[in-house]
Design a protein around this motif. Structure first.
Motif, mmCIF file in Angstrom:
data_model
loop_
_atom_site.group_PDB
_atom_site.id
_atom_site.type_symbol
_atom_site.label_atom_id
_atom_site.label_comp_id
_atom_site.label_asym_id
_atom_site.label_seq_id
_atom_site.Cartn_x
_atom_site.Cartn_y
_atom_site.Cartn_z
ATOM 1 N N ARG A 26 0.842 -1.233 0.070
ATOM 2 C CA ARG A 26 -0.033 0.059 -0.013
ATOM 3 C C ARG A 26 0.796 1.212 -0.113
ATOM 4 N N LEU A 27 1.830 1.222 0.930
ATOM 5 C CA LEU A 27 2.792 2.466 0.789
ATOM 6 C C LEU A 27 3.556 2.619 -0.766
ATOM 7 N N GLN A 28 3.943 1.412 -1.293
ATOM 8 C CA GLN A 28 4.475 1.776 -2.648
ATOM 9 C C GLN A 28 3.439 2.044 -3.681
ATOM 10 N N ARG A 29 2.136 1.751 -3.528
ATOM 11 C CA ARG A 29 1.312 2.076 -4.463
ATOM 12 C C ARG A 29 0.834 3.563 -4.014
ATOM 13 N N ASP A 30 0.819 3.933 -3.053
ATOM 14 C CA ASP A 30 0.654 5.500 -2.646
ATOM 15 C C ASP A 30 1.762 6.281 -3.052
ATOM 16 N N ALA A 31 2.827 5.899 -2.998
ATOM 17 C CA ALA A 31 3.995 6.589 -3.356
ATOM 18 C C ALA A 31 4.118 6.554 -4.868
ATOM 19 N N ARG A 32 3.752 5.761 -5.678
ATOM 20 C CA ARG A 32 3.653 5.745 -7.183
ATOM 21 C C ARG A 32 2.524 6.819 -7.571
ATOM 22 N N ILE A 33 1.419 6.601 -6.902
ATOM 23 C CA ILE A 33 0.314 7.726 -7.336
ATOM 24 C C ILE A 33 0.717 9.288 -6.867
ATOM 25 N N ASN A 34 1.381 9.304 -5.953
ATOM 26 C CA ASN A 34 1.941 10.880 -5.326
ATOM 27 C C ASN A 34 3.062 11.196 -6.600
ATOM 28 N N ILE A 35 3.990 10.503 -6.979
ATOM 29 C CA ILE A 35 4.979 10.961 -7.911
ATOM 30 C C ILE A 35 4.181 10.990 -9.454
ATOM 31 N N ALA A 36 3.381 10.129 -9.457
ATOM 32 C CA ALA A 36 2.880 10.344 -10.919
ATOM 33 C C ALA A 36 1.864 11.774 -11.055
ATOM 34 N N LEU A 37 1.135 12.012 -10.074
ATOM 35 C CA LEU A 37 0.485 13.086 -9.868
ATOM 36 C C LEU A 37 1.107 14.474 -9.958
ATOM 37 N N GLY A 38 2.255 14.199 -9.159
ATOM 38 C CA GLY A 38 3.250 15.392 -8.856
ATOM 39 C C GLY A 38 3.875 15.832 -10.311
ATOM 40 N N PHE A 39 4.216 14.869 -11.199
ATOM 41 C CA PHE A 39 4.671 14.972 -12.367
ATOM 42 C C PHE A 39 3.680 15.608 -13.373
ATOM 43 N N LEU A 40 2.441 15.273 -13.137
ATOM 44 C CA LEU A 40 1.505 15.655 -14.069
ATOM 45 C C LEU A 40 0.796 16.905 -13.700
ATOM 46 N N LEU A 41 0.643 17.274 -12.504
ATOM 47 C CA LEU A 41 -0.118 18.515 -12.124
ATOM 48 C C LEU A 41 0.530 19.686 -12.977
ATOM 49 N N PRO A 42 1.880 19.959 -12.918
ATOM 50 C CA PRO A 42 2.287 21.171 -13.558
ATOM 51 C C PRO A 42 1.810 21.416 -15.060
ATOM 52 N N PHE A 43 1.330 20.220 -15.636
ATOM 53 C CA PHE A 43 0.971 20.367 -16.899
ATOM 54 C C PHE A 43 -0.452 20.299 -16.975
ATOM 55 N N VAL A 44 -1.078 19.714 -16.002
ATOM 56 C CA VAL A 44 -2.763 19.440 -16.243
ATOM 57 C C VAL A 44 -3.341 20.794 -15.543
ATOM 58 N N ILE A 45 -2.886 21.580 -14.704
ATOM 59 C CA ILE A 45 -3.571 22.494 -13.967
ATOM 60 C C ILE A 45 -3.672 23.699 -15.020
ATOM 61 N N PRO A 46 -2.547 24.181 -15.921
ATOM 62 C CA PRO A 46 -2.893 25.285 -16.641
ATOM 63 C C PRO A 46 -3.823 24.798 -17.736
ATOM 64 N N ALA A 47 -3.625 23.475 -18.202
ATOM 65 C CA ALA A 47 -4.694 22.982 -19.376
ATOM 66 C C ALA A 47 -6.030 22.952 -18.858
ATOM 67 N N VAL A 48 -6.436 22.577 -17.478
ATOM 68 C CA VAL A 48 -7.653 22.576 -17.048
ATOM 69 C C VAL A 48 -8.095 24.187 -16.787
ATOM 70 N N VAL A 49 -7.567 25.004 -16.616
ATOM 71 C CA VAL A 49 -7.759 26.429 -16.156
ATOM 72 C C VAL A 49 -8.100 27.028 -17.513
ATOM 73 N N LYS A 50 -7.351 26.878 -18.549
ATOM 74 C CA LYS A 50 -7.730 27.168 -19.979
ATOM 75 C C LYS A 50 -8.964 26.707 -20.648
ATOM 76 N N GLY A 51 -9.095 25.297 -20.348
ATOM 77 C CA GLY A 51 -10.055 24.575 -21.062
ATOM 78 C C GLY A 51 -11.521 25.142 -20.240
ATOM 79 N N THR A 52 -11.473 25.581 -19.139
ATOM 80 C CA THR A 52 -12.720 25.729 -18.393
ATOM 81 C C THR A 52 -12.991 27.335 -18.211
ATOM 82 N N SER A 53 -11.837 28.058 -18.864
ATOM 83 C CA SER A 53 -12.038 29.593 -18.779
ATOM 84 C C SER A 53 -13.475 30.044 -19.183
ATOM 85 N N ASP A 54 -14.037 29.413 -20.192
ATOM 86 C CA ASP A 54 -15.286 29.777 -20.827
ATOM 87 C C ASP A 54 -16.441 29.363 -20.237
#
Length: 278
Positions: free
Chosen positions: A191-219
């Motif tokens: 479970r710790l290893q699974r949570d670690a992978r999830i946190n690392i994956a989300l950490g790498f994706l968030l800087p790319f996902v957050i601007p895209a989500v904000v831009k896509g929902t601006s309308d």
């Protein structure tokens, strides 16, 4: 007891200072904004004091595994402080603000390549955004992202080369992970290893996902405006700090899983040696 209370009060004061830093540095802060800042700072002081003054943690993870939380605090503090200094330099320029602006411009232009997080956060702005605002956001994003990368690098060195978290003594999993329920089911290590992978994956994706989500929902929703200095500071700081914090947490959880695995191996080896001796 006195030492614990003093340490808790010091930590609470530092957290309150972090929250109040933009309001203290920026000129012309409105009275209403100052009152809200003071209220939030007092609330943060109270929560931090109660958490660190108790014998056992209730929310804060890795409380007894220094310097994990100290590194995260310093990362956010330096990010907020530097961005506030950049903002202050727009109205009250000094040699320090001019030097930081020049350095941040170089960093922002270097990190502003196609599909980079800095490029995406710049593209998040409206098409009619002022050129000075675009340059300021690029500079701020470059500074914030670099600080986050340095913090992650320092933590990797602490884990891989300096033996965090066991170099200062035994590591208590249940004290340092108060939100982790060992009875939820499944093997604790997996479970710790699974949570670690999830946190690392989300950490790498968030800087790319957050601007895209904000831009896509601006309308569909009211877009975040970065023209207000404090809004810009906290938005850019959160954009850079939260992913770095998640990656560091993932690395820490994976390290804890490795410690549990090593302890099991030693226990199995000792049990086998005992059986052979008998």
């Amino acid at each position: 007891m006195i030492g614990r209370m003093t340490g808790a009060a010091t930590r609470g004061f530092l957290v309150a200072l972090l929250i109040a830093t933009p309001a203290l540095l920026l000129p012309g802060v409105a009275a209403d904004s100052s009152q809200i800042t003071v209220l939030v700072a007092l609330l943060a002081f109270s929560l931090t004091f109660v958490e660190y003054n108790s014998n056992f943690p209730s929310i804060v993870e890795f409380r007894d595994a220094a310097p994990f939380n100290r590194l995260r605090f310093l990362t956010l503090f330096f990010t907020v402080f530097l961005l506030a200094v950049l903002q202050k330099g727009l109205s009250e320029p000094t040699l320090l603000t001019a030097g930081l602006t020049s350095l941040g411009t170089i960093l922002g232009n270097t990190l502003d390549f196609p599909y980079s997080p800095v490029r995406l956060i710049v593209l998040m702005l409206p098409e009619d955004a002022d050129a000075d605002l675009v340059a300021l956001i690029r500079t701020s994003a470059g500074f914030a992202y670099l600080i986050s990368l340095l913090a992650m690098g320092v933590f990797v060195v602490l884990v891989r080369f300096l033996g965090w978290p066991v170099r200062n003594g035994a590591f208590n999993v249940w004290v340092n992970l108060p939100l982790f329920d060992p009875t939820a089911g499944g093997d604790v290590m997996h479970r710790l290893q699974r949570d670690a992978r999830i946190n690392i994956a989300l950490g790498f994706l968030l800087p790319f996902v957050i601007p895209a989500v904000v831009k896509g929902t601006s309308d569909l929703i009211i877009p975040i405006t970065l023209q207000t200095p404090q809004t810009l500071i906290w938005t850019i700081s959160a954009w850079a700090f939260l992913p770095a914090s998640m990656i560091m947490r993932g690395i820490a959880l994976n390290r804890v899983a490795e410690l549990i695995q090593d302890k099991r191996r030693r226990a199995y080896a000792d049990a086998q040696d005992t059986l052979q001796a008998a």
